[in-house]
Design a protein around this motif. Structure first.
Motif, short mmCIF file in Angstrom:
data_model
loop_
_atom_site.label_atom_id
_atom_site.label_comp_id
_atom_site.label_asym_id
_atom_site.label_seq_id
_atom_site.Cartn_x
_atom_site.Cartn_y
_atom_site.Cartn_z
N ARG A 8 0.72 -1.03 0.11
CA ARG A 8 0.11 -0.22 0.02
C ARG A 8 0.85 1.31 -0.08
O ARG A 8 0.37 2.24 -0.58
CB ARG A 8 -1.04 -0.12 1.36
N GLU A 9 1.98 1.27 0.54
CA GLU A 9 2.93 2.28 0.51
C GLU A 9 3.39 2.68 -0.87
O GLU A 9 3.38 3.82 -1.36
CB GLU A 9 3.94 2.06 1.53
N ASP A 10 3.59 1.79 -1.61
CA ASP A 10 4.09 1.88 -2.86
C ASP A 10 3.23 2.23 -3.68
O ASP A 10 3.21 3.24 -4.63
CB ASP A 10 4.57 0.32 -3.36
N ALA A 11 1.85 1.90 -3.57
CA ALA A 11 0.69 2.41 -4.23
C ALA A 11 0.43 4.11 -3.84
O ALA A 11 0.00 4.71 -4.67
CB ALA A 11 -0.65 1.63 -3.82
N GLY A 12 0.77 4.06 -2.69
CA GLY A 12 0.37 5.75 -2.32
C GLY A 12 1.49 6.60 -2.91
O GLY A 12 1.10 7.79 -3.46
N ARG A 13 2.81 6.04 -3.10
CA ARG A 13 3.79 6.84 -3.96
C ARG A 13 3.34 7.06 -5.54
O ARG A 13 3.25 8.23 -5.91
CB ARG A 13 5.02 6.22 -3.78
N VAL A 14 2.88 6.12 -5.87
CA VAL A 14 2.22 6.15 -7.43
C VAL A 14 0.92 6.99 -7.37
O VAL A 14 0.96 8.27 -8.30
CB VAL A 14 1.84 4.71 -7.97
N LEU A 15 0.16 6.98 -6.43
CA LEU A 15 -1.02 7.79 -6.53
C LEU A 15 -0.64 9.39 -6.09
O LEU A 15 -1.27 10.45 -7.07
CB LEU A 15 -1.84 7.24 -5.43
N ALA A 16 0.37 9.66 -5.22
CA ALA A 16 0.89 10.87 -4.99
C ALA A 16 1.34 11.80 -6.19
O ALA A 16 1.11 12.97 -6.39
CB ALA A 16 1.71 10.88 -3.86
N ASP A 17 2.02 10.96 -6.90
CA ASP A 17 2.33 11.51 -8.25
C ASP A 17 1.30 12.09 -8.96
O ASP A 17 1.44 12.91 -9.88
CB ASP A 17 3.37 10.41 -8.98
N ARG A 18 0.16 11.27 -9.27
CA ARG A 18 -0.92 11.83 -9.95
C ARG A 18 -1.69 12.65 -9.35
O ARG A 18 -2.53 13.55 -9.98
CB ARG A 18 -1.93 10.34 -9.85
N LEU A 19 -1.45 13.19 -8.01
CA LEU A 19 -2.02 14.19 -7.46
C LEU A 19 -1.22 15.47 -7.03
O LEU A 19 -1.58 16.07 -6.25
CB LEU A 19 -2.52 13.57 -5.80
N ALA A 20 0.01 15.26 -7.87
CA ALA A 20 1.00 16.45 -7.62
C ALA A 20 0.44 18.07 -7.70
O ALA A 20 1.11 18.86 -6.94
CB ALA A 20 2.21 16.48 -8.56
N GLY A 21 -0.60 18.23 -8.50
CA GLY A 21 -1.11 19.42 -8.61
C GLY A 21 -1.88 20.12 -7.21
O GLY A 21 -2.04 21.26 -7.08
N LEU A 22 -1.88 19.04 -6.08
CA LEU A 22 -2.15 19.59 -4.77
C LEU A 22 -1.38 20.01 -3.83
O LEU A 22 -1.47 20.17 -2.73
CB LEU A 22 -3.39 18.58 -4.42
N VAL A 23 -0.03 19.70 -4.33
CA VAL A 23 1.03 19.97 -3.31
C VAL A 23 1.03 21.17 -2.52
O VAL A 23 0.76 22.42 -3.25
CB VAL A 23 2.42 19.90 -3.99
N GLY A 24 1.04 21.29 -1.40
CA GLY A 24 1.09 22.33 -0.58
C GLY A 24 -0.20 22.88 -0.32
O GLY A 24 -0.32 24.20 0.02
N HIS A 25 -1.37 22.72 -0.90
CA HIS A 25 -2.49 23.55 -0.89
C HIS A 25 -3.30 23.39 0.22
O HIS A 25 -3.22 22.48 1.07
CB HIS A 25 -3.48 22.77 -2.00
N SER A 26 -3.44 24.61 0.82
CA SER A 26 -3.78 24.87 2.28
C SER A 26 -5.16 24.42 2.59
O SER A 26 -5.69 24.20 3.83
CB SER A 26 -3.65 26.25 2.88
N ASP A 27 -5.84 24.16 1.64
CA ASP A 27 -7.50 23.73 1.85
C ASP A 27 -7.58 22.24 1.56
O ASP A 27 -8.91 21.94 1.37
CB ASP A 27 -8.35 24.50 0.95
N VAL A 28 -6.75 21.48 1.45
CA VAL A 28 -6.86 20.26 1.23
C VAL A 28 -6.70 19.36 2.48
O VAL A 28 -5.65 19.50 3.31
CB VAL A 28 -5.67 19.61 0.05
N THR A 29 -7.76 18.24 2.68
CA THR A 29 -7.47 17.35 3.62
C THR A 29 -7.39 15.74 2.96
O THR A 29 -8.38 15.61 2.18
CB THR A 29 -8.39 17.32 4.72
N VAL A 30 -6.58 15.20 3.17
CA VAL A 30 -6.73 13.51 2.56
C VAL A 30 -7.18 12.78 3.61
O VAL A 30 -6.76 12.86 4.90
CB VAL A 30 -5.07 13.18 2.36
N LEU A 31 -8.31 11.95 3.22
CA LEU A 31 -8.88 11.16 4.27
C LEU A 31 -8.75 9.59 3.76
O LEU A 31 -9.13 9.22 2.54
CB LEU A 31 -10.31 11.44 4.04
N GLY A 32 -8.30 8.89 4.79
CA GLY A 32 -7.86 7.45 4.37
C GLY A 32 -9.37 6.78 4.73
O GLY A 32 -9.73 6.91 5.75
#
Length: 211
Positions: A8-32
């Motif tokens: 799942r950690e490997d999958a998270g890294r792949v997914l984070a790359d697809r979501l790179a446009g959200l890096v550092g956005h102050s209004d974003v919360t990631v919900l597991g």
């Protein structure tokens, strides 16, 4: 070619790359989504530099067909009902399913939210993360619950999912990010080398690591 994730950690890294446009956005919360989505979400939140939280959702399924949802329960007393499906049941059946799922939701909330404030998504972009989409029913419930908790925008993000579930979620969420959509999709676990059952301790440790 379909990607097989190591874990799942490997999958998270792949997914984070697809979501790179959200890096550092102050209004974003990631919900597991509990429980399997939390290790994926931890990596996503860490890489995006945004808060991580947990979303406990309990699908209200038909007694003889649990995958068919007539509604969903979420934190802070949120209840979403699909009146068309719920109409197939009598009031006693609805009450029985809701009572059982409410008890499990409360158990998980107490376990995972110990010392954490109630989840408030007012005005935020909620990125709902799971380890995969099979039917998409739980993720759909999560989208509805996130909106009831005040989310301005809801993004569903998963490493792998079926095309059917992707299309269904695309009609519910503001955006769906799915790294892999195999034409011959089977079970989510088939796309991971390590797909162990995530424990309560793994969830609480992830939340403690990044919040």
């Amino acid at each position: 070619m379909t990607t097989t994730f190591h874990d799942r950690e490997d999958a998270g890294r792949v997914l984070a790359d697809r979501l790179a446009g959200l890096v550092g956005h102050s209004d974003v919360t990631v919900l597991g989504l509990v429980r399997g989505g939390v290790p994926v979400a931890r990596v996503v939140a860490e890489r995006l530099g945004v808060p991580l939280d947990v979303l406990v959702v309990r699908k209200l399924g038909l007694p003889l067909a649990p995958e068919v949802a007539f509604g969903a329960l979420g934190p802070n007393g949120v209840r979403v009902l699909n009146e068309t499906v719920a109409a197939r049941l009598d009031a006693g059946e609805v009450a029985d399913v809701q009572r059982r799922e409410q008890a499990e939701l409360e158990r998980r909330e107490q376990r995972y939210r110990a010392g954490r404030p109630p989840l408030d998504l007012t005005g935020r972009t909620a990125v709902v993360v799971d380890d995969g989409l099979a039917t998409g029913a739980t993720a759909r419930a999560a989208v509805q619950v996130a909106r009831h908790l005040g989310a301005r925008r809801v993004v569903v993000a998963v490493p792998v999912g079926s095309q059917q579930a992707y299309e269904m979620l695309a009609a519910e969420a503001d955006e769906v990010v799915c790294a892999e959509r195999p034409a011959d999709f089977g079970a989510v676990g088939a796309y991971y080398f390590d797909f162990h059952e995530v424990s309560d301790d793994e969830v609480t440790n992830a939340l403690a690591a990044i919040g």
